[in-house]
Structure formats: structure tokens, C-alpha cells
Design an enzyme around this catalytic site. Structure first.
Site, mmCIF file in Angstrom:
data_model
loop_
_atom_site.group_PDB
_atom_site.id
_atom_site.type_symbol
_atom_site.label_atom_id
_atom_site.label_comp_id
_atom_site.label_asym_id
_atom_site.label_seq_id
_atom_site.Cartn_x
_atom_site.Cartn_y
_atom_site.Cartn_z
ATOM 1 N N ASP A 41 0.816 -1.213 0.000
ATOM 2 C CA ASP A 41 0.000 0.000 0.000
ATOM 3 C C ASP A 41 0.856 1.272 0.000
ATOM 4 O O ASP A 41 2.022 1.247 0.381
ATOM 5 C CB ASP A 41 -0.853 0.053 1.272
ATOM 6 C CG ASP A 41 -1.930 -1.012 1.323
ATOM 7 O OD1 ASP A 41 -1.946 -1.909 0.460
ATOM 8 O OD2 ASP A 41 -2.756 -0.925 2.254
ATOM 9 N N HIS A 186 3.866 -2.234 3.005
ATOM 10 C CA HIS A 186 3.907 -0.894 2.402
ATOM 11 C C HIS A 186 5.202 -0.727 1.611
ATOM 12 O O HIS A 186 6.289 -0.920 2.184
ATOM 13 C CB HIS A 186 3.813 0.176 3.492
ATOM 14 C CG HIS A 186 2.529 0.105 4.283
ATOM 15 N ND1 HIS A 186 2.352 -0.794 5.309
ATOM 16 C CD2 HIS A 186 1.371 0.786 4.150
ATOM 17 C CE1 HIS A 186 1.125 -0.647 5.800
ATOM 18 N NE2 HIS A 186 0.498 0.295 5.112
HETATM 19 NI NI NI Z 1 -2.481 3.219 3.344
#
Ligand code: NI
Length: 225
Positions: A41, A186
């Protein structure tokens, strides 16, 4: 089942994920091997995301990226590379606001603007949405147009955003993995990128194959959330 129908329809037509994924990267899903989906993400990040793509390509591993729309145009070549490499590109909204705090109009806008930016970069819209902060409730879910579904959460969270170090991130992912798991990470933290080679190596050794979220959901023949 209605959601699945929409999802499959979308996947078959235009989505930024790739049926050709199988041929270009790993393999089509091996029905006998347990699957996990790596998801990343908050990117694309101008240097870390390409570094991650190098690793994934080297290992023949497909992943799913939930991108922030406002970062797409400046990194359009990275988006193109994701799509060409058979990775799934999902929607993480335009500016990472908690969708539970947005009006229906803004929910639609933030997803639509992001998907259009991705389509401009790679020729296909986003497939699936991950809400920032996992912020979702029945009202917000109702406000999300069908073309941006399914809403995709996760099963394993290594809390990599707290930057515990790559070894810790890797161990948390490896110990949390189970068949069908969607793993949250991430691609904007270097420690996360550094953890991925070990994650791939150890999970492959345990017999896992890495697939996109789309493939995980298809294999389960249902949308879990
Ligand atoms: Ni996010």
C-alpha cells in the site's frame, strides 16, 4: 455472490491486473500448492517501488499494489511496469483519507480519480479497493460503486509502518502466513523492501506460491469481505 459476479466480470474485461499474469510472471495458480498474496500500500514510491519490482521479477512473484492516486501521474512508468509485469493494481484512494469521514460524493470522486489516473498510465483501471486505515463500515461500503469493488482487507499485518526492522517484518509475515492469506505491507519503507527476499525464500520453501489478490479470491470462489 453478487459481488463475485461483478468482480469476475471486471477481471475479465479491463482491469489493471492481468490474466496474462500467469504467462509472464509466475505460473497460473497451481491448484495443489497453498497460495498467499503479497499486497503493498501507499505507493508508488519513485525509488523503493522499482527496487521491489526488481525483486519480484527476479523471483517470478506476482503482487498486488494499492496505489494512492495523487502519486500516480508522477510515477506513471512504475504503474505501467506493474501492469506489464502482471501485478494487480488496486485503488487506495486519491489522497489517503479515511473514507468513513467522506460524503458519498467524495468517496466516489476519490476512487474514480485514482482509477482514471491508473488507466491513463497503464491502459486499465484499478481492480479492487483497499480503504486507507482499513476504514470501512456498512455506509461507506454502500457508497463505493461496484466498479471499485471488492473491498480488500488483509489477514496478516506485520506493522511494517512502525519500522521494526526488516528481520522483524520478515518474521512476522512468515509466521503469520497461512493458505489463502492476504498479507499487508507498504512499499514506501526501505525495511519492508529489504524483508521481501527472505519472505519469498522462506515461504517458497514451505511450498507457498505467490499470487495476486484476484487469484486468491477466485480460488476461494467467494469474496470474503
Ligand atoms: Ni495506506
Amino acid at each position: 455472490m453478487i459481488k463475485l459476479g461483478i468482480f469476475v466480470l471486471l477481471a475479465g474485461i479491463t482491469a489493471c491486473s492481468a490474466p496474462r499474469l500467469a504467462a509472464e510472471t509466475q505460473t497460473s495458480a497451481d491448484g495443489s500448492a497453498p497460495m498467499v498474496a503479497l499486497t503493498f500500500d501507499d505507493g508508488p514510491h519513485p525509488s523503493l517501488t522499482p527496487k521491489l519490482l526488481d525483486i519480484l521479477e527476479g523471483e517470478g512473484v506476482a503482487a498486488t499494489f494499492f496505489v494512492i492516486g495523487s502519486l500516480v501521474e508522477a510515477n506513471s512508468q512504475i504503474i505501467k511496469r506493474m501492469a506489464d509485469g502482471g501485478h494487480q493494481i488496486g485503488n487506495h484512494t486519491w489522497d489517503h483519507k479515511d473514507m468513513r469521514k467522506l460524503s458519498e460524493t467524495r468517496v466516489v470522486y476519490t476512487l474514480q480519480r485514482t482509477s482514471e489516473a491508473v488507466e491513463k498510465a497503464c491502459g486499465r483501471p484499478t481492480l479492487g479497493t483497499r480503504p486507507p486505515y482499513g476504514g470501512m463500515n456498512s455506509k461507506t461500503e454502500h457508497h463505493i460503486p461496484s466498479e471499485y469493488k471488492p473491498v480488500i482487507m488483509w489477514d496478516v499485518d506485520p506493522l511494517d509502518w512502525k519500522k521494526p526492522g526488516s528481520g522483524v517484518v520478515a518474521q512476522r509475515i512468515i509466521s503469520g502466513a497461512k493458505p489463502g492469506a492476504i498479507i499487508l505491507a507498504h512499499d514506501i519503507h526501505s525495511g519492508t523492501i529489504d524483508a521481501i527476499p527472505q519472505v519469498i525464500r522462506e515461504l517458497k520453501a514451505k511450498g507457498y506460491q505467490f499470487v495476486t489478490v484476484e487469484e486468491i479470491l477466485s480460488s476461494k470462489n467467494s469474496v470474503l469481505r
